[in-house]
Design a protein around this motif. Structure first.
Motif, PDB file in Angstrom:
ATOM      1  N   LEU A  62      -6.122   6.152  19.397  1.00 10.04           N
ATOM      2  CA  LEU A  62      -7.149   6.838  20.179  1.00 10.04           C
ATOM      3  C   LEU A  62      -6.644   8.128  20.809  1.00 10.04           C
ATOM      4  O   LEU A  62      -7.319   8.716  21.633  1.00 10.04           O
ATOM      5  CB  LEU A  62      -7.677   5.901  21.271  1.00 10.04           C
ATOM      6  N   GLY A  63      -5.450   8.545  20.429  1.00  9.86           N
ATOM      7  CA  GLY A  63      -4.923   9.817  20.913  1.00  9.86           C
ATOM      8  C   GLY A  63      -3.884   9.707  22.006  1.00  9.86           C
ATOM      9  O   GLY A  63      -3.562  10.701  22.643  1.00  9.86           O
ATOM     10  N   GLY A  64      -3.327   8.528  22.230  1.00 10.06           N
ATOM     11  CA  GLY A  64      -2.361   8.328  23.301  1.00 10.06           C
ATOM     12  C   GLY A  64      -0.915   8.516  22.902  1.00 10.06           C
ATOM     13  O   GLY A  64      -0.027   7.878  23.472  1.00 10.06           O
ATOM     14  N   ILE A  65      -0.655   9.395  21.952  1.00  8.72           N
ATOM     15  CA  ILE A  65       0.712   9.595  21.466  1.00  8.72           C
ATOM     16  C   ILE A  65       1.618  10.166  22.559  1.00  8.72           C
ATOM     17  O   ILE A  65       2.781   9.787  22.671  1.00  8.72           O
ATOM     18  CB  ILE A  65       0.730  10.486  20.197  1.00  8.72           C
ATOM     19  N   GLY A  66       1.085  11.058  23.371  1.00  8.96           N
ATOM     20  CA  GLY A  66       1.899  11.659  24.432  1.00  8.96           C
ATOM     21  C   GLY A  66       2.373  10.635  25.445  1.00  8.96           C
ATOM     22  O   GLY A  66       3.535  10.639  25.858  1.00  8.96           O
ATOM     23  N   GLY A  67       1.482   9.742  25.843  1.00  7.60           N
ATOM     24  CA  GLY A  67       1.848   8.701  26.799  1.00  7.60           C
ATOM     25  C   GLY A  67       2.875   7.742  26.236  1.00  7.60           C
ATOM     26  O   GLY A  67       3.785   7.303  26.938  1.00  7.60           O
ATOM     27  N   LEU A  68       2.744   7.428  24.952  1.00 12.93           N
ATOM     28  CA  LEU A  68       3.696   6.531  24.311  1.00 12.93           C
ATOM     29  C   LEU A  68       5.079   7.171  24.256  1.00 12.93           C
ATOM     30  O   LEU A  68       6.078   6.545  24.610  1.00 12.93           O
ATOM     31  CB  LEU A  68       3.229   6.169  22.899  1.00 12.93           C
ATOM     32  N   LEU A  69       5.144   8.425  23.824  1.00  8.69           N
ATOM     33  CA  LEU A  69       6.430   9.113  23.739  1.00  8.69           C
ATOM     34  C   LEU A  69       7.047   9.301  25.123  1.00  8.69           C
ATOM     35  O   LEU A  69       8.260   9.150  25.297  1.00  8.69           O
ATOM     36  CB  LEU A  69       6.275  10.454  23.028  1.00  8.69           C
ATOM     37  N   ALA A  70       6.214   9.627  26.116  1.00  7.75           N
ATOM     38  CA  ALA A  70       6.715   9.769  27.483  1.00  7.75           C
ATOM     39  C   ALA A  70       7.258   8.435  27.998  1.00  7.75           C
ATOM     40  O   ALA A  70       8.309   8.394  28.654  1.00  7.75           O
ATOM     41  CB  ALA A  70       5.612  10.288  28.402  1.00  7.75           C
ATOM     42  N   GLY A  71       6.552   7.347  27.688  1.00 10.10           N
ATOM     43  CA  GLY A  71       7.009   6.021  28.099  1.00 10.10           C
ATOM     44  C   GLY A  71       8.309   5.623  27.420  1.00 10.10           C
ATOM     45  O   GLY A  71       9.197   5.042  28.043  1.00 10.10           O
ATOM     46  N   MET A  72       8.426   5.952  26.133  1.00 10.66           N
ATOM     47  CA  MET A  72       9.674   5.659  25.417  1.00 10.66           C
ATOM     48  C   MET A  72      10.841   6.396  26.072  1.00 10.66           C
ATOM     49  O   MET A  72      11.919   5.831  26.255  1.00 10.66           O
ATOM     50  CB  MET A  72       9.563   6.068  23.949  1.00 10.66           C
ATOM     51  N   TRP A  73      10.622   7.652  26.396  1.00 11.39           N
ATOM     52  CA  TRP A  73      11.692   8.464  26.973  1.00 11.39           C
ATOM     53  C   TRP A  73      11.996   8.020  28.411  1.00 11.39           C
ATOM     54  O   TRP A  73      13.147   7.786  28.767  1.00 11.39           O
ATOM     55  CB  TRP A  73      11.279   9.938  26.944  1.00 11.39           C
ATOM     56  N   TYR A  74      10.966   7.884  29.228  1.00 14.44           N
ATOM     57  CA  TYR A  74      11.155   7.577  30.645  1.00 14.44           C
ATOM     58  C   TYR A  74      11.798   6.207  30.855  1.00 14.44           C
ATOM     59  O   TYR A  74      12.698   6.050  31.672  1.00 14.44           O
ATOM     60  CB  TYR A  74       9.815   7.656  31.378  1.00 14.44           C
ATOM     61  N   PHE A  75      11.317   5.209  30.119  1.00 20.48           N
ATOM     62  CA  PHE A  75      11.824   3.847  30.292  1.00 20.48           C
ATOM     63  C   PHE A  75      12.972   3.515  29.337  1.00 20.48           C
ATOM     64  O   PHE A  75      13.488   2.416  29.369  1.00 20.48           O
ATOM     65  CB  PHE A  75      10.681   2.838  30.102  1.00 20.48           C
ATOM     66  N   ARG A  76      13.330   4.456  28.465  1.00 21.86           N
ATOM     67  CA  ARG A  76      14.364   4.238  27.439  1.00 21.86           C
ATOM     68  C   ARG A  76      14.070   2.942  26.679  1.00 21.86           C
ATOM     69  O   ARG A  76      14.907   2.049  26.581  1.00 21.86           O
ATOM     70  CB  ARG A  76      15.753   4.203  28.076  1.00 21.86           C
ATOM     71  N   HIS A  77      12.865   2.893  26.172  1.00 22.86           N
ATOM     72  CA  HIS A  77      12.380   1.684  25.517  1.00 22.86           C
ATOM     73  C   HIS A  77      11.992   1.968  24.072  1.00 22.86           C
ATOM     74  O   HIS A  77      11.283   2.936  23.798  1.00 22.86           O
ATOM     75  CB  HIS A  77      11.169   1.141  26.291  1.00 22.86           C
ATOM     76  N   LYS A  78      12.471   1.142  23.168  1.00 21.33           N
ATOM     77  CA  LYS A  78      12.206   1.244  21.729  1.00 21.33           C
ATOM     78  C   LYS A  78      12.758   2.538  21.129  1.00 21.33           C
ATOM     79  O   LYS A  78      12.293   3.007  20.109  1.00 21.33           O
ATOM     80  CB  LYS A  78      10.702   1.123  21.445  1.00 21.33           C
ATOM     81  N   THR A  79      13.752   3.096  21.759  1.00 20.65           N
ATOM     82  CA  THR A  79      14.315   4.360  21.267  1.00 20.65           C
ATOM     83  C   THR A  79      15.270   4.147  20.098  1.00 20.65           C
ATOM     84  O   THR A  79      15.579   5.102  19.388  1.00 20.65           O
ATOM     85  CB  THR A  79      15.059   5.105  22.396  1.00 20.65           C
ATOM     86  N   ARG A  80      15.718   2.921  19.884  1.00 20.92           N
ATOM     87  CA  ARG A  80      16.612   2.634  18.753  1.00 20.92           C
ATOM     88  C   ARG A  80      15.920   1.854  17.640  1.00 20.92           C
ATOM     89  O   ARG A  80      16.567   1.449  16.689  1.00 20.92           O
ATOM     90  CB  ARG A  80      17.832   1.855  19.239  1.00 20.92           C
ATOM     91  N   LYS A  81      14.636   1.649  17.763  1.00 20.78           N
ATOM     92  CA  LYS A  81      13.868   0.891  16.765  1.00 20.78           C
ATOM     93  C   LYS A  81      13.304   1.867  15.721  1.00 20.78           C
ATOM     94  O   LYS A  81      12.255   2.477  15.925  1.00 20.78           O
ATOM     95  CB  LYS A  81      12.727   0.114  17.429  1.00 20.78           C
TER      96      LYS A  81
END
Length: 105
Positions: A62-81
């Motif tokens: 639905l267009g939430g790519i920015g929030g997902l990428l920001a969440g990955m970076w901010y929380f350091r989550h799923k960055t190695r998957k």
């Protein structure tokens, strides 16, 4: 199979057109993506059952790519998957094609 991709393309273009007229949906999708990444990270830290990847990726449709990428970076989550990142890249490619082709709804 061609009918399926035609349907997906048409639906995606309709969503893009909807975003042009309702930017609040884009903002909401990004907020939901960010919050889901935070929630999944928290569950991972507590060693609890995690959210499914399909749920994490749903707002991206639905267009939430920015929030997902920001969440990955901010929380350091799923960055190695790598598999998860490849799915995100696929969504970026699809959205890029849709934006270039323009809405057809």
């Amino acid at each position: 199979m061609g009918e399926f991709f035609g349907l997906v393309s048409e639906v995606t273009m309709c969503v893009l057109l909807f975003h042009l007229y309702h930017p609040g949906l884009t903002l909401l999708a990004n907020i939901v993506s960010f919050v889901l990444m935070a929630w999944d990270k928290r569950k991972a830290q507590k060693k609890q059952w995690r959210l499914e990847e399909s749920l994490l990726l749903l707002p991206v449709l639905l267009g939430g790519i920015g929030g997902l990428l920001a969440g990955m970076w901010y929380f350091r989550h799923k960055t190695r998957k790598i598999g998860f990142q490849m799915k995100i890249c696929a969504f970026v490619i699809v959205w890029s094609v849709v934006i270039v082709l323009g809405p057809g709804c």
